[in-house]
Structure formats: C-alpha cells, structure tokens
Design a protein around this motif. Structure first.
Motif, PDB file in Angstrom:
ATOM      1  N   GLU A  62       0.768  -1.079  -0.030  1.00 17.21           N
ATOM      2  CA  GLU A  62       0.041   0.129  -0.078  1.00 17.21           C
ATOM      3  C   GLU A  62       0.922   1.295  -0.087  1.00 17.21           C
ATOM      4  O   GLU A  62       0.653   2.147  -0.840  1.00 17.21           O
ATOM      5  CB  GLU A  62      -1.021  -0.108   1.223  1.00 17.21           C
ATOM      6  CG  GLU A  62      -1.964   0.982   1.215  1.00 17.21           C
ATOM      7  CD  GLU A  62      -2.954   0.695   2.392  1.00 17.21           C
ATOM      8  OE1 GLU A  62      -4.074   0.646   2.154  1.00 17.21           O
ATOM      9  OE2 GLU A  62      -2.604   0.224   3.488  1.00 17.21           O
ATOM     10  N   GLU A  63       1.870   1.333   0.786  1.00 20.71           N
ATOM     11  CA  GLU A  63       2.865   2.396   0.990  1.00 20.71           C
ATOM     12  C   GLU A  63       3.561   2.486  -0.579  1.00 20.71           C
ATOM     13  O   GLU A  63       3.743   3.742  -0.753  1.00 20.71           O
ATOM     14  CB  GLU A  63       3.774   2.424   2.147  1.00 20.71           C
ATOM     15  CG  GLU A  63       3.033   2.504   3.611  1.00 20.71           C
ATOM     16  CD  GLU A  63       3.693   2.077   4.583  1.00 20.71           C
ATOM     17  OE1 GLU A  63       5.048   2.476   4.846  1.00 20.71           O
ATOM     18  OE2 GLU A  63       3.244   2.197   5.716  1.00 20.71           O
ATOM     19  N   GLU A  89       1.471   4.258  -3.062  1.00 22.31           N
ATOM     20  CA  GLU A  89       1.185   5.540  -2.752  1.00 22.31           C
ATOM     21  C   GLU A  89       2.507   6.342  -2.999  1.00 22.31           C
ATOM     22  O   GLU A  89       2.297   7.345  -3.476  1.00 22.31           O
ATOM     23  CB  GLU A  89       0.913   5.802  -1.284  1.00 22.31           C
ATOM     24  CG  GLU A  89      -0.345   5.766  -0.882  1.00 22.31           C
ATOM     25  CD  GLU A  89      -0.716   5.787   0.743  1.00 22.31           C
ATOM     26  OE1 GLU A  89       0.089   6.635   1.347  1.00 22.31           O
ATOM     27  OE2 GLU A  89      -1.555   4.843   1.236  1.00 22.31           O
TER      28      GLU A  89
END
Length: 141
Positions: free
Chosen positions: A133-134, A137
C-alpha cells in the motif's frame, strides 16, 4: 485534496491487482491473533481458576485463512517476471529500502533476485499489505 504526482514509469502490474493483493495480505495478517504469544491460546477460564484445554476439530476460520493465503500464493505465482519484480519492488519501496526516485533500481534488483519462490518471500513479510500500500502511494498509483 492530495495532488497526484506525474509519473514517469508504467507499471507492468496493474494497481488494481496490487490492491487485491493488499486486501488478501491484510486479511491474512488480521487472522493472526495476538493472544497466541502467551502459550495459552487453547485454554478457557471457567470460574476464575479452573482451566480446561479447548480443542478444535476443524475451525472454519483457520480453513478460510489457509484459503486466503493459498489464493494469494497462487496469484503471485501466476505473475509474469516483470509483474513479480514490480510487486517485490513495491514491497521494498513501502518498507523503505528504496524511494520513488529509485524505482527503476528497485525493479532491476528485484528482477536480478527473482526466482520461483517470490510468493514465499513476499508472504514471509509480516506487513506485506501495508508495504504494498505504501509502495503504491509512493509511486502515486
């Protein structure tokens, strides 16, 4: 409102595919119960002092967890070389091993290390969902 960054790369693996992996990885992580650390995960307290061992003959949630992990493993195993390298690079990016400016280096390193055990490697990361997820992003994907 967060402004989307201009990206100078194209992902071989679709961001929606990575998001599916994130959901499955988080489901696997959520299934790990914190009270297993004390060693009394199968004991039930009845009247304050009396304990009884509690055994299961087939927990549905354990089977479901195994299915989720098996599904994620199969999905990762089905990726082509480029997609697998990018998935590993995204995890590294999210973990802080590389930053977005080093994306091509991360992918190249993942491709060099790539082998048939990518799923085992990734599923061995305790925070895989958060790292992916990071990573997404950081790339603005």
């Amino acid at each position: 409102m967060q402004q989307r960054r201009e990206k100078d790369w194209e992902l071989a693996i679709g961001p929606d595919t990575v998001r599916l992996f994130i959901l499955k990885a988080k489901a696997i992580s959520a299934a790990v119960n914190e009270d297993y650390e004390d060693g009394s995960e199968h004991e039930i307290e009845f009247d304050g002092d009396v304990r009884d061992n509690h055994h299961h003959d087939g927990l549905a949630e354990e089977e479901e967890e195994d299915l989720t992990e098996k599904e994620l493993r199969e999905l990762i195993d089905d990726l082509n070389v480029d997609e697998a390298a990018e998935l590993v690079a995204l995890a590294w990016l999210g973990r802080g091993d590389f930053d977005a400016t080093e994306w091509s280096d991360a992918v190249a390193e993942a491709r060099l290390r790539g082998n048939r055990r990518t799923a085992k490697y990734l599923l061995g990361m305790p925070m895989l969902g958060a790292y992916l997820e990071e990573g997404l992003e950081a790339l603005g994907a």
